[in-house]
Design a protein around this motif. Structure first.
Motif: not given
Length: 210
Positions: A82-87, A89-98
């Motif tokens: 769960a922790l690994g998945l959260a980290l 998808w946060f990274g993926i989402g932020w990278l895509a947003w940037m």
């Protein structure tokens, strides 16, 4: 034939292996990747000083990853899906947003559509950065003998890698700052930001599918 080494009390370092690792750390740090692309685009759009928070975030995130891996606890995230998945998808989402915000930026003065990365964002990005994971895995796999004698060796490895990362990011930021005047032409900046933004979005897409 004995390997050349440095020893002081209980601290011993294999110097040829250390030199090989230092070269690996430098090459791994300076070659293009998400961190370098962000340093380049941030400096080009906002000036070299604005890259500072991103550099600090990279240092914190990657040093934490590498230290934990060298300590033998690299299975921590694997043990907590769960922790690994959260980290991730946060990274993926932020990278895509940037990437999207950067691609939409058409002027050096447009700070609403894009902004420099913040420390916590760049820190968490490392856990979703494929290049960071590759370098960490390669370090643990190929240079674990260098870290084995004790915690000081592990600390030395982390310090060398972080130092290489910081110098590499400074060079990429310097390149971005050098391009700043040339990019004052809106068309050039549009192409520059568009290509870098799309590369970040593509990286995020690849991460989501992997």
């Amino acid at each position: 034939m004995q390997s050349l080494s440095f020893s002081s009390g209980h601290w011993q370092v294999d110097l040829p292996l250390l030199a090989a690792f230092a070269w690996f750390a430098w090459v791994g740090s300076v070659t293009p990747g998400p961190n370098c692309a962000l340093a380049l685009s941030t400096a080009a759009n906002f000036g070299a000083r604005s890259v500072g928070p991103h550099m600090l975030g990279v240092a914190i995130g990657f040093s934490t990853m590498l230290a934990v891996a060298l300590a033998g606890a690299h299975g921590l995230l694997a043990a907590s899906p769960a922790l690994g998945l959260a980290l991730k998808w946060f990274g993926i989402g932020w990278l895509a947003w940037m990437g999207v915000q950067l691609a939409r930026s058409r002027s050096l003065a447009e700070r609403r559509s894009a902004r420099p990365p913040r420390v916590h964002e760049s820190t968490l990005l490392q856990f979703a950065n494929p290049k960071a994971w590759m370098l960490m895995t390669a370090t643990v796999g190929a240079y674990q003998d260098l870290a084995r004698p004790g915690w000081l060796n592990g600390l030395l490895i982390v310090a060398i890698f972080v130092a290489c990362c910081m110098v590499a990011l400074v060079l990429w930021a310097w390149l971005g700052a050098a391009l700043r005047r040339w990019l004052a032409d809106g068309r050039r900046l549009a192409w520059f930001n568009g290509l870098l933004g799309l590369s970040l979005v593509a990286t995020a897409g690849w991460l989501a599918l992997s």
